[in-house]
Design a protein around this motif. Structure first.
Motif, PDB file in Angstrom:
ATOM      1  N   GLY A  81       0.795  -1.213   0.000  1.00  0.00           N
ATOM      2  CA  GLY A  81       0.000   0.000   0.000  1.00  0.00           C
ATOM      3  C   GLY A  81       0.831   1.268   0.000  1.00  0.00           C
ATOM      4  N   GLY A  82       0.085   2.366   0.004  1.00  0.00           N
ATOM      5  CA  GLY A  82       0.703   3.680   0.104  1.00  0.00           C
ATOM      6  C   GLY A  82       1.457   4.096  -1.151  1.00  0.00           C
ATOM      7  N   GLY A  83       2.318   5.103  -0.939  1.00  0.00           N
ATOM      8  CA  GLY A  83       3.044   5.676  -2.058  1.00  0.00           C
ATOM      9  C   GLY A  83       4.033   4.728  -2.691  1.00  0.00           C
ATOM     10  N   VAL A  84       4.564   3.793  -1.907  1.00  0.00           N
ATOM     11  CA  VAL A  84       5.546   2.839  -2.450  1.00  0.00           C
ATOM     12  C   VAL A  84       4.904   1.976  -3.522  1.00  0.00           C
ATOM     13  N   SER A 106      -0.475   7.546  -2.017  1.00  0.00           N
ATOM     14  CA  SER A 106      -0.332   8.196  -0.706  1.00  0.00           C
ATOM     15  C   SER A 106      -1.653   8.784  -0.226  1.00  0.00           C
ATOM     16  N   LEU A 107      -2.390   9.436  -1.131  1.00  0.00           N
ATOM     17  CA  LEU A 107      -3.656  10.058  -0.751  1.00  0.00           C
ATOM     18  C   LEU A 107      -4.767   9.023  -0.608  1.00  0.00           C
ATOM     19  N   GLY A 108      -4.724   7.990  -1.489  1.00  0.00           N
ATOM     20  CA  GLY A 108      -5.655   6.866  -1.394  1.00  0.00           C
ATOM     21  C   GLY A 108      -7.084   7.209  -1.743  1.00  0.00           C
ATOM     22  N   GLN A 109      -7.915   6.165  -1.768  1.00  0.00           N
ATOM     23  CA  GLN A 109      -9.360   6.261  -1.935  1.00  0.00           C
ATOM     24  C   GLN A 109      -9.796   6.807  -3.294  1.00  0.00           C
ATOM     25  N   ALA A 110      -8.917   6.791  -4.302  1.00  0.00           N
ATOM     26  CA  ALA A 110      -9.309   7.214  -5.651  1.00  0.00           C
ATOM     27  C   ALA A 110      -9.517   5.970  -6.490  1.00  0.00           C
ATOM     28  N   GLY A 111     -10.761   5.526  -6.592  1.00  0.00           N
ATOM     29  CA  GLY A 111     -11.078   4.326  -7.346  1.00  0.00           C
ATOM     30  C   GLY A 111     -11.945   4.641  -8.545  1.00  0.00           C
ATOM     31  N   ALA A 112     -11.916   3.744  -9.552  1.00  0.00           N
ATOM     32  CA  ALA A 112     -12.764   3.895 -10.742  1.00  0.00           C
ATOM     33  C   ALA A 112     -13.908   2.904 -10.664  1.00  0.00           C
ATOM     34  N   ILE A 113     -15.138   3.355 -10.987  1.00  0.00           N
ATOM     35  CA  ILE A 113     -16.316   2.503 -10.854  1.00  0.00           C
ATOM     36  C   ILE A 113     -16.452   1.519 -12.009  1.00  0.00           C
ATOM     37  N   ALA A 114     -15.619   1.666 -13.055  1.00  0.00           N
ATOM     38  CA  ALA A 114     -15.648   0.733 -14.182  1.00  0.00           C
ATOM     39  C   ALA A 114     -14.286   0.755 -14.846  1.00  0.00           C
ATOM     40  N   ILE A 115     -14.015  -0.278 -15.648  1.00  0.00           N
ATOM     41  CA  ILE A 115     -12.760  -0.327 -16.396  1.00  0.00           C
ATOM     42  C   ILE A 115     -12.894   0.585 -17.610  1.00  0.00           C
ATOM     43  N   GLY A 116     -12.029   1.538 -17.720  1.00  0.00           N
ATOM     44  CA  GLY A 116     -12.083   2.476 -18.837  1.00  0.00           C
ATOM     45  C   GLY A 116     -10.700   2.927 -19.223  1.00  0.00           C
ATOM     46  N   PRO A 117     -10.600   3.950 -20.039  1.00  0.00           N
ATOM     47  CA  PRO A 117      -9.294   4.438 -20.490  1.00  0.00           C
ATOM     48  C   PRO A 117      -8.607   5.235 -19.393  1.00  0.00           C
ATOM     49  N   SER A 118      -7.372   5.607 -19.650  1.00  0.00           N
ATOM     50  CA  SER A 118      -6.638   6.434 -18.701  1.00  0.00           C
ATOM     51  C   SER A 118      -6.747   7.892 -19.129  1.00  0.00           C
ATOM     52  N   LEU A 152      -4.731  15.359  -9.219  1.00  0.00           N
ATOM     53  CA  LEU A 152      -3.402  15.664  -8.646  1.00  0.00           C
ATOM     54  C   LEU A 152      -2.365  14.651  -9.114  1.00  0.00           C
ATOM     55  N   GLY A 153      -2.781  13.386  -9.184  1.00  0.00           N
ATOM     56  CA  GLY A 153      -1.864  12.366  -9.691  1.00  0.00           C
ATOM     57  C   GLY A 153      -1.463  12.627 -11.122  1.00  0.00           C
ATOM     58  N   LEU A 154      -2.452  12.995 -11.950  1.00  0.00           N
ATOM     59  CA  LEU A 154      -2.148  13.318 -13.350  1.00  0.00           C
ATOM     60  C   LEU A 154      -1.139  14.453 -13.437  1.00  0.00           C
ATOM     61  N   LEU A 155      -1.399  15.531 -12.685  1.00  0.00           N
ATOM     62  CA  LEU A 155      -0.489  16.683 -12.726  1.00  0.00           C
ATOM     63  C   LEU A 155       0.898  16.296 -12.238  1.00  0.00           C
ATOM     64  N   GLY A 156       0.943  15.461 -11.183  1.00  0.00           N
ATOM     65  CA  GLY A 156       2.234  15.005 -10.682  1.00  0.00           C
ATOM     66  C   GLY A 156       2.983  14.181 -11.702  1.00  0.00           C
TER      67      GLY A 156
END
Length: 650
Positions: free
Chosen positions: A304-307, A419-431, A449-453
């Motif tokens: 889990g986490g950022g690692v 690291s921030l966690g809890q960002a899930g997708a409700i279906a399989i889709g594109p990135s 934020l992940g995208l920008l990072g």
């Protein structure tokens, strides 16, 4: 016959300058081959002048062999091809060796040079050649697919009405699938062309990896662990490897199979053998690797986490390349079934975002390379929408190092989400941005934020550490050696009408001087034909005739025209202005353009030419003067554009 003439002239020039070992380097301009000679005493000037096709010789800082427009570029190219270097590159010196020994040595050295720093780079170059022809299809279908994904995700999220939009989205996905669903077939065809195999057989090998004829209820088994093979297992890299094996097998078969039965026997044996290798070796091995990775991924998720986010973000694109990403589908589905969303998908999506950041960095660092920038422009919008193939196979992977730094960017984005966690997708889709509508529980901001990072991480890593030295040198020198580019001859038929006399007007304003008064012997001696020299008073050069633009030299300092009557006219703006590499010249026409008398051809900055210490004197020459009975020239007067300067009598 034309090719024989070019080869003869090239060979005879070498014979009369003391051989290739007496030449340091070679370039050409609009009218002459320019050679830097090592030992002038070995040059046979009389022999050079006697060569059929050579119009004259000028001894200056470089030895200049005048051949004339349209032919000089071909002769120069043939001469450098002989020793295995490019125009402007230093010749290898091998005093005392024979020509044959020298050629063998230099070609070997050139081959070794281009293979450096490793064979891995050669592999990347091959991959680039396979995928670059597919980039237009990637971009077009990718943008359509990206739009379909955005609309589909909005429907899934309940933002758009399904009854209204579903059919439209289906049509868009059908267009997208034309290349992405059958990419293995296209790659198989292109790989066969690259490796010298039969393209149609390469396409079949690609199709085999899709397992389209397999009964799902009776699947083919992995011979190592007994699990069912899945379509695409082994990935695009597996297809390329299989087609490479096919190319070797085909060549070996044709050594002993008679031509009369080659078309029957060779493809049959080739497909059977490679099919066996693909189904029972390449795909199963990939399957074993996939199975092993399942445990590793589960372990990473448990950490889990950022690692875990970083590791998954870094490794996802290499997994895609080898077709190993399919093992993640059941994991996504299991997560959605148990928790309502897959927290793995947003992390993996960061890999594509790292590619976007890397591409932007490459754009900035290599911006002088116009051709490369055009590739990036086409691939970036698609990558932002989550279609990564154009960026991977057309931009970062062929360069090697940027692919790694892009993966690091993906890892940074993955670490942020992990690291921030809890960002899930409700279906399989594109990135990419297209996944935003599917992010559950209002955590879209975490994904953003992940995208920008990932964008920033891929950009910084590539900008600082991911620019290959050879790519940077190519970009920094883009256009600087443009005067050495090969000009393509105009392929057309000129019908010369009967005429008693034809009038040519002045292409610029200025003072008319005799051609013999200028310092350049090639023009002043009349080697290139009869004409005049004009000391210009302004920088606009217009067409002196109605006709066709036969040649525009890449540096724009010289232009060739063919009038409707068949007169061939060369306008050379300034002396030795080829050295400016196009600076100070703006061209308004290109080769094969139709022009009328008075049409603007070129605008020249004569102040810049003078500041460079060069003469602005501009010869205007009829290069096929010998064809005509008489050419009457206006001398010793101020002249304006459009005023008569020649009268030609046929």
């Amino acid at each position: 016959m034309a090719e024989e003439k070019i080869a003869r002239i090239a060979r005879e020039i070498y014979e009369n300058v003391g051989g290739t070992q007496n030449v340091k380097k070679l370039i050409h301009c609009m009218t002459r081959v320019r050679m830097t000679i090592i030992d002038d005493s070995k040059v046979n000037l009389a022999g050079l002048k006697a060569i059929d096709g050579v119009m004259g010789v000028v001894e200056d800082e470089t030895l200049q062999v005048v051949i004339g427009p349209g032919t000089v570029n071909k002769v120069a190219q043939a001469m450098v091809d002989t020793v295995g270097v490019r125009l402007g590159e230093a010749f290898p010196n091998a005093e005392g060796q024979s020509i044959d020994d020298l050629m063998a040595k230099t070609k070997s050295e050139a081959k070794e040079k281009y293979n450096k720093p490793s064979k891995f780079k050669a592999v990347l170059n091959t991959i680039s050649k396979i995928f670059v022809p597919l980039i237009p299809a990637f971009v077009g279908a990718g943008l359509i697919g990206g739009l379909a994904s955005v609309l589909g995700n909005l429907v899934t999220a309940g933002t758009l009405d399904a009854a209204t939009w579903t059919q439209f989205i289906t049509v868009l996905k059908i267009i997208q699938s034309g290349i992405f669903s059958y990419l293995a077939i296209y790659v198989g065809i292109n790989s066969a062309q690259e490796f010298g195999a039969t393209p149609a057989l390469g396409g079949v090998i690609g199709a085999v990896s899709l397992l389209t004829g397999m009964n799902p209820e009776l699947p083919l088994k992995n011979i190592f662990n007994g699990s069912a093979l899945s379509a695409g297992q082994g990935g695009i890299i597996g297809v390329i490897f299989a087609v490479w094996l096919l190319s070797i097998l085909e060549k070996q078969l044709r050594i002993f199979i008679p031509d009369s039965i080659d078309i029957i026997v060779t493809p049959t044996i080739g497909l059977l053998v490679i099919w066996f290798a693909e189904i029972f070796a390449i795909m199963p091995i990939a399957g074993v690797i996939s199975s092993s990775l399942v445990g590793a991924i589960n372990f990473i998720l448990q950490v889990g986490g950022g690692v875990s986010g970083f590791v998954l973000g870094v490794l996802f694109l290499p997994m895609v390349m080898f077709g190993l990403h399919q093992i993640l589908t059941p994991i996504h589905l299991e997560m959605i079934a148990k928790t309502g969303s897959t927290q793995l998908l947003p992390i993996l999506a960061m890999a594509g975002a790292g590619q976007v950041g890397a591409a932007i960095a490459l754009w900035l660092r290599l911006r002088k390379d116009k051709e490369f920038v055009e590739l990036v422009k086409g691939a970036l919008p698609v990558g932002i929408l989550g279609i990564g193939e154009p960026l991977i196979y057309g931009i970062t992977l062929p360069l090697g190092r940027p692919f790694i730094t892009a993966c690091i960017g993906g890892g940074i984005g993955g670490a942020i989400i992990g690291s921030l966690g809890q960002a899930g997708a409700i279906a399989i889709g594109p990135s990419g941005l297209a996944l935003l509508p599917l992010i559950a529980n209002g955590k879209w901001w975490v994904y953003l934020l992940g995208l920008l990072g990932a964008y920033v991480g891929g950009f910084i890593a590539t900008y600082l550490f991911g620019i290959p030295k050879d790519a940077k040198e190519k970009a920094d020198n883009y256009g600087k050696s443009v005067q050495m580019e090969t000009l393509q001859p105009t392929l057309r038929v000129v019908t010369t009408p009967e005429f008693s006399s034809s009038v040519i007007s002045s292409p610029l304003d200025g003072n008319v001087k005799e051609l013999s008064s200028i310092e350049d012997e090639v023009f002043s001696s009349g080697m290139l034909g009869k004409g005049v020299a004009i000391e210009p008073t302004n920088g606009e050069i217009v067409s002196p005739v109605n006709g066709v633009v036969s040649t525009v030299f890449p540096t724009k300092h010289a232009i060739g025209l063919t009038s409707d009557e068949g007169l061939e006219i060369l306008i050379h703006i300034g002396m030795d202005t080829v050295a400016l590499n196009g600076e100070g010249f703006e061209s308004f026409v290109k080769q094969n353009d139709r022009v009328r008398k008075g049409d603007l051809l070129v605008r020249a900055d004569f102040e810049k030419i003078k500041a460079a210490g060069l003469s602005t004197i501009t010869p205007v020459v009829i290069t096929n003067s010998d064809t005509y009975r008489e050419i009457i020239i206006t001398h010793g007067a101020t002249i304006s554009k459009g005023q008569e300067i020649f009268t030609v009598k046929a």
